[in-house]
Write a protein that holds these residues in place. Sequence first.
Motif, PDB file in Angstrom:
ATOM      1  N   UNK A 108       0.837  -1.204   0.000  1.00 45.98           N
ATOM      2  CA  UNK A 108       0.000   0.000   0.000  1.00 45.98           C
ATOM      3  C   UNK A 108       0.868   1.249   0.000  1.00 45.98           C
ATOM      4  N   UNK A 109       1.962   1.190   0.729  1.00 45.26           N
ATOM      5  CA  UNK A 109       2.892   2.321   0.737  1.00 45.26           C
ATOM      6  C   UNK A 109       3.425   2.590  -0.669  1.00 45.26           C
ATOM      7  N   UNK A 113       2.808   5.880  -3.146  1.00 49.78           N
ATOM      8  CA  UNK A 113       3.924   6.607  -3.754  1.00 49.78           C
ATOM      9  C   UNK A 113       3.729   6.708  -5.269  1.00 49.78           C
ATOM     10  N   UNK A 114       3.313   5.589  -5.889  1.00 51.37           N
ATOM     11  CA  UNK A 114       3.079   5.595  -7.331  1.00 51.37           C
ATOM     12  C   UNK A 114       1.951   6.549  -7.698  1.00 51.37           C
ATOM     13  N   UNK A 134       8.730  -2.035  -8.568  1.00 46.98           N
ATOM     14  CA  UNK A 134       7.969  -0.933  -7.993  1.00 46.98           C
ATOM     15  C   UNK A 134       7.740   0.067  -9.108  1.00 46.98           C
ATOM     16  N   UNK A 135       6.519   0.084  -9.644  1.00 46.00           N
ATOM     17  CA  UNK A 135       6.273   0.987 -10.749  1.00 46.00           C
ATOM     18  C   UNK A 135       4.917   0.774 -11.372  1.00 46.00           C
ATOM     19  N   UNK A 153      13.834   9.793  -7.336  1.00 47.11           N
ATOM     20  CA  UNK A 153      13.183   8.550  -6.972  1.00 47.11           C
ATOM     21  C   UNK A 153      12.649   7.760  -8.145  1.00 47.11           C
ATOM     22  N   UNK A 154      12.689   8.342  -9.344  1.00 52.49           N
ATOM     23  CA  UNK A 154      12.289   7.603 -10.550  1.00 52.49           C
ATOM     24  C   UNK A 154      13.530   6.936 -11.127  1.00 52.49           C
ATOM     25  N   UNK A 155      13.469   5.632 -11.222  1.00 53.03           N
ATOM     26  CA  UNK A 155      14.617   4.857 -11.677  1.00 53.03           C
ATOM     27  C   UNK A 155      14.740   4.881 -13.189  1.00 53.03           C
ATOM     28  N   UNK A 156      13.637   4.673 -13.893  1.00 53.61           N
ATOM     29  CA  UNK A 156      13.677   4.659 -15.356  1.00 53.61           C
ATOM     30  C   UNK A 156      12.281   4.851 -15.903  1.00 53.61           C
TER      31      UNK A 156
END
Length: 1020
Positions: A108-109, A113-114, A134-135, A153-156
């Motif tokens: 849920x966390x 965030x998403x 996570x995405x 915080x965005x990886x790709x």
Amino acid sequence: MDVRPPRRRTRRRTPAVLAAATGLLLGLVPPSAAGASAPAPNPAANPAANPVANPVAQGDPDAQGEYVVALAQDPAARYDGSLPGLPRLRSATGGVDVTARSTQAYRELLLDEQAQLARSVGATPRQRYTVALNGFSARLSAAQVARLRATPGVLSVSPDVERHPTRSATAPTGATPTGASATDGAGAPGTTADQLGLTGPGGVWERLGGAERAGAGVVVADLDTGLWPEHPSVAGEPLPVAADGSTRFAKADGGTFTGACESGPGWTVQDCSTKVVGARTFSEGFEAAHGGFAAGEFRSPRDSDGHGTHTATTAAGRSGVPATIADTSYGEVTGIAPAAALAVYKVCWTADTGLNGCQTSDLVAAVDQAVADGVDVINHSIGSGAATDPADPVEIAFLSAASAGVFVAASAGNAGPAASSTDHASPWVTTVAASTSVLREGTVVLGDGTRFVGARLRQRALAPRFIVLAAWVKEPGAAAAAARTCEAGTLDPERAAGKIVVCERSATPRVAKSAEVARAGGAGAVLVNTEPGSTEPDAHSVPTVHLDAAAGRRLVAAVGRTPRATARFEAGNTTGRPTPVPQLAGFSSRGPVAVAGGDVLKPDVAAPGSGIVAGYSPVASRTGRDLFAPQSGTSMAAPHVAGLAALVRTAHPDWSPAVVRSALTTTARSLVGPDGEPLQDVFGAGAGVVDPPRLLEPGLVYDSTPVDWLRWLEGAGVPTGTGVGAIDPSELNQASIAAGDVVGERTFTRRVTATTGGYYRADASVPGWDVRVTPSVLHLEAGQTKQFRVSATRTDAALEQWSAGELVWTGGDELTVRSPVALRAQAVDAPAAVDGTGAAGELPVTLTAGSGGSLDLRTTGFAPGAANADSIEEGYATTWTITVPDDAVASRFELTADPAAAGTDLDLYLFTADGDLVGSSATLDARERVDLVAAPGDYEIVVDAPATAGGLPVDYELTTFVLTPADAEGSLSAAPDPLPVRRGGSATYEVAWSGLDPRQRWLGAVGYAGSPALTLVGVG
């Protein structure tokens, strides 16, 4: 991770202008911003040396595409317990317990965030990932992509590309053999399970309690085209299915698989069983890309293609199932882990074009769900071409799966024998090449008694007939080239009737050629390779033998010089010369991989993948009723390894995926060549061909952890956002050793854990290298871990070439633990670039040499930079194009913004004209640079503006340099030349320049004899 801008062109605000001359894009046409006039061309530009044009005006931020967005925060499968009040989420058996309150809270966390991130850019997530990644996936505009990439915080943000099942490109669904009956004697030369040592007294299955226990309690997930549920190879007992469609299955390791049995056209909850314990579909990405499905596709887990049923039954089909194709018996078939359970994840779908595709977003969703469901093994017979991106979203999802204890087998691809064509370069995945195994052969006997053996599925004889080359019996008006390859409609029935027709192999499916012979009334066909490659036993429309290139050339020559030549077919190989097995299949993709500079050896192992008879979807067969078909490809090899992993999990449920991969590689045996002699081919088959009888007791194993894999990613140039330190990719603790950049010498460190205690003695050798192991003798108790070092010093290995060898630990009872080793001697390790200022000056350059003596230095330069001025708005991307000429030594692209525009972030990307990313610079400021060495061609330069000062338009300058041997402005020298060097030692020379205009920026280069290395010299 590399951040990629949209690859499709955005809509234009104003018409674009192209200037062309003598085949090059010449002149400079800056983009026009809305309401702004185009600035005058820069008088300093040198269009002859810098052929730049800009065909695309500033992009429309509303232009949209499909993407997968990955966030840096760990998904549930990799969560390390670092947040207050949230412990690690692993279950007692090592997986992820998605029913636990702590896991639910963590997911849920991540979802919150998403959601906040998506809202911040006005995006709507389509698929949400929380377990393996996570995405989310979403349809995004160019502006949204730019803002997401600039968000901490965005990886790709990766394009949602389409992938495909990796069956052999010329092996379509089965054809209908004519004139055959159940008594035709197709023969049963054995199964791959027989040849791999699984069956019989003392076989692997017997050691696991028999076929009925081999793989019991292990769940194999097949990510593919679905399953034909009535197939006898997947028969099972009724499985309780809850009202919500959920299923539960008790696993051998004490865990519980909790899946679902989705209903839909052609599939009900009754189709799940104790054998098929779950069935899910993932199609949102495919539907977004294609708008729907082909008319014959099932919108359910049912398989309309056949590929998924084939891979699933190869991995875990029941043992001893009678197989028939067009009423002809082919003996019994069996899966590798016959007692294992199957979980079906349908991710590949057929579009109206007839092609079967699998979208990245759907694959990630399936991996995410499979890990959440609690599978033990994943088979992934799907590919996207040669591996180039270590941060591919699917590979990152597999990292999380492996972190949760799930073993992943993936197909290497079918682009062989081309070098560097292997897919799936990740060291947490076991990448599988295809080898030959069960030989299904027939013999062509000419009238003079000359015999040629080739691949043939059916084993019945064919009486003597006239044999003709296809071009001799072509239809009037048909092109000779098309007739030679037996294209549809090219053979004349009046001349081909009753004859054996010789057809050349081509891009046309193999079975389509025999179908053309059948249409023309031919009695049989001989399919000949025109260049080296594999031969495949297919279900043809007429009796057909497939010959390799060497035999094919001899047969064509013999037929061509013999009037009214005749031939007959005999069952099996009657030449008196057995065909050696296992050989590497010609179609199987090869290494070395480009990822991590070649410091990971792929494929890992080979497994049977040629002419595999297994389950199939009847609607995909040409009879519309066959439940079996022969298929070839690394798609067929991967499920063999997935099945073997299931067997290992039966015996050793506590072994990690890395340990299972280690056991597979260290116990593998050598391939053989066409002459039957052992053949080491580390870039074709990695450690060799799987050898299951030794798999359960490998002696020593190499283990690695999720933290190790993240450090490997960092070392491969992927910022993971996790804070772990980088390691050189060659230092990952795995059984293989590979290094593509050894300058003189290198030492590698490894750790082994004993599964069988005792003394082990090392022996290592690589041609052209002095290889030493320290300590060379290890004594370990079972379960004990010890470290050792492998030092490699170049002796006479060819520079810039790969050398292959092995490291073998030998223990008691003739126990051997074998590791492949691949080293490439690098002539020079020199700085990629140095920078100076002023009309004249000098700089020291220090390098390391791979050999001793003297090193010739070669200078080129200088070329002036062409400064192209423009402005850009926040959230926009501007595309420029450039043609780099054939004689270019190097090119450079520099981006700078108005120094007064504080807070501006501009990024720079370089793509080929085909859309492949070849270079990027994406720091958090507005000064970026991309260099390109000796790579002529057409390129697109993308200037992206994630953020500008105050959100206002900002001025920038794109400076391009193209350095060719003809460039001779100013003076560039390097001294001393030649430079005295010693192997593995450092040496320093001075690079000096003079006569340059200090108001201009310049690019020169220093090259090194015998090496592709180049040091670019920037001045200004």
